[in-house]
Structures are given as C-alpha cells and as structure tokens.
Write a protein that holds these residues in place. Sequence first.
Motif, short mmCIF file in Angstrom:
data_model
loop_
_atom_site.label_atom_id
_atom_site.label_comp_id
_atom_site.label_asym_id
_atom_site.label_seq_id
_atom_site.Cartn_x
_atom_site.Cartn_y
_atom_site.Cartn_z
N ARG A 127 94.25 48.28 77.07
CA ARG A 127 93.52 47.80 75.90
C ARG A 127 94.07 48.46 74.64
O ARG A 127 94.24 49.67 74.57
CB ARG A 127 92.03 48.10 76.03
CG ARG A 127 91.22 47.42 74.93
CD ARG A 127 89.74 47.57 75.11
NE ARG A 127 89.30 46.84 76.29
CZ ARG A 127 88.03 46.70 76.63
NH1 ARG A 127 87.07 47.25 75.91
NH2 ARG A 127 87.71 46.02 77.72
N GLY A 128 94.39 47.63 73.64
CA GLY A 128 94.93 48.14 72.39
C GLY A 128 96.43 48.35 72.41
O GLY A 128 97.01 48.79 71.43
N LYS A 129 97.06 48.04 73.53
CA LYS A 129 98.51 48.21 73.65
C LYS A 129 99.17 46.85 73.78
O LYS A 129 98.55 45.88 74.18
CB LYS A 129 98.84 49.07 74.88
CG LYS A 129 98.36 50.50 74.74
CD LYS A 129 98.68 51.32 75.95
CE LYS A 129 98.31 52.77 75.81
NZ LYS A 129 97.01 53.05 75.31
#
Length: 177
Positions: A127-129
């Motif tokens: 998540r967020g990558k």
Amino acid sequence: MSAETNSLTIDKINGMDKEQFVTALGGIFEHSPWVAEGAYQHGPFHSVEELHSVMLETARSAPHSQIEALLRSHPDLATRLQVTPLSAAEQQGAGLDRLTPEEFKLLTELNAAYTEKFSFPFILAVRGKNKDDIIKAIGERVNRPLEEEWEQALHEIGKITGFRLHDLLPETEGTES
C-alpha cells in the motif's frame, strides 16, 4: 461485502463468540486463522490498535515452525497463481497487475531467488508503493542475511495486517471514552 461487515466495530468484535470472531478476523493474517483463534482469549479489546497488537504478539510468540508457515502462506508478488481477494486487491493497488513483460520477468526471477535463499516468499506491505518501489525493495532485500530478513518479513506482515484491520474496523480516533 455485506452491510454488516461494513459496520463492524470493536464493540461488535468484542461481543462475538470465538467462532464468529475467527470468521470475522481469520483472514487478516494470510491463510492463518490460528492468529485470530489465539487472540480471542485476550479480549475484550479497547481499540483496533490493541486488537492488532494482541494479534501480532500471538503470531510472533507462536512456535518457529508456525511462524515459518505464516511467512510461507504469503503469495509471491505479481504471481499469476491464486491469491486471496485481499492480496489481489493490495497488489492491484500497487500496479502489479500492470507489469510489462520485462518487469514481470524481472520480478519473477527476483522472487525465485528470494524464495530459494529464504524459503519463504518476499513479503512487502505494498500500500502506497508502486511497482518500481517494489522491484527496488526486493532487489535490495534479497541480499540480506536470513535473520534480518525474517524480522523484516514479520514487520511487513504487521503493516499489512494493520491496514487490513483498519479497513475492516474503520473507527475514527477519539470515538471511544
């Protein structure tokens, strides 16, 4: 998801019997409902953070072989094998469903080298990558010693399960007295 699942709260979790609790939370740790089973006895929980902390401690205090099975239960990132719905959604969010053939080949090779070295798949809270972040991370982590990578994998599982619990129980801070 049903409306009931979308309206889960820590109070509803605390009111569940063991079977309901494991049904509701058994998928938080990949293919490892034993974590929820072990955490149940430590309720009632005052917050999602406390519940998550107890679940993490349950996982980390398990016998070595059971922790290894937890690590091995995670899918390879960008694999074309069957993954759980939660894993599939997480990987899609990071763009792993849109790899070029070259990126897919590189990630497959890195995953194979990682799994051969450590005997469990590369685990990363995606998540967020994006796909470049993920390829860079596995390229760096494949060169670590086993003990360091074991701890990193457990740390990443902590992040993943924290995201999953907060998604399932989206209570806002300060709502409990």
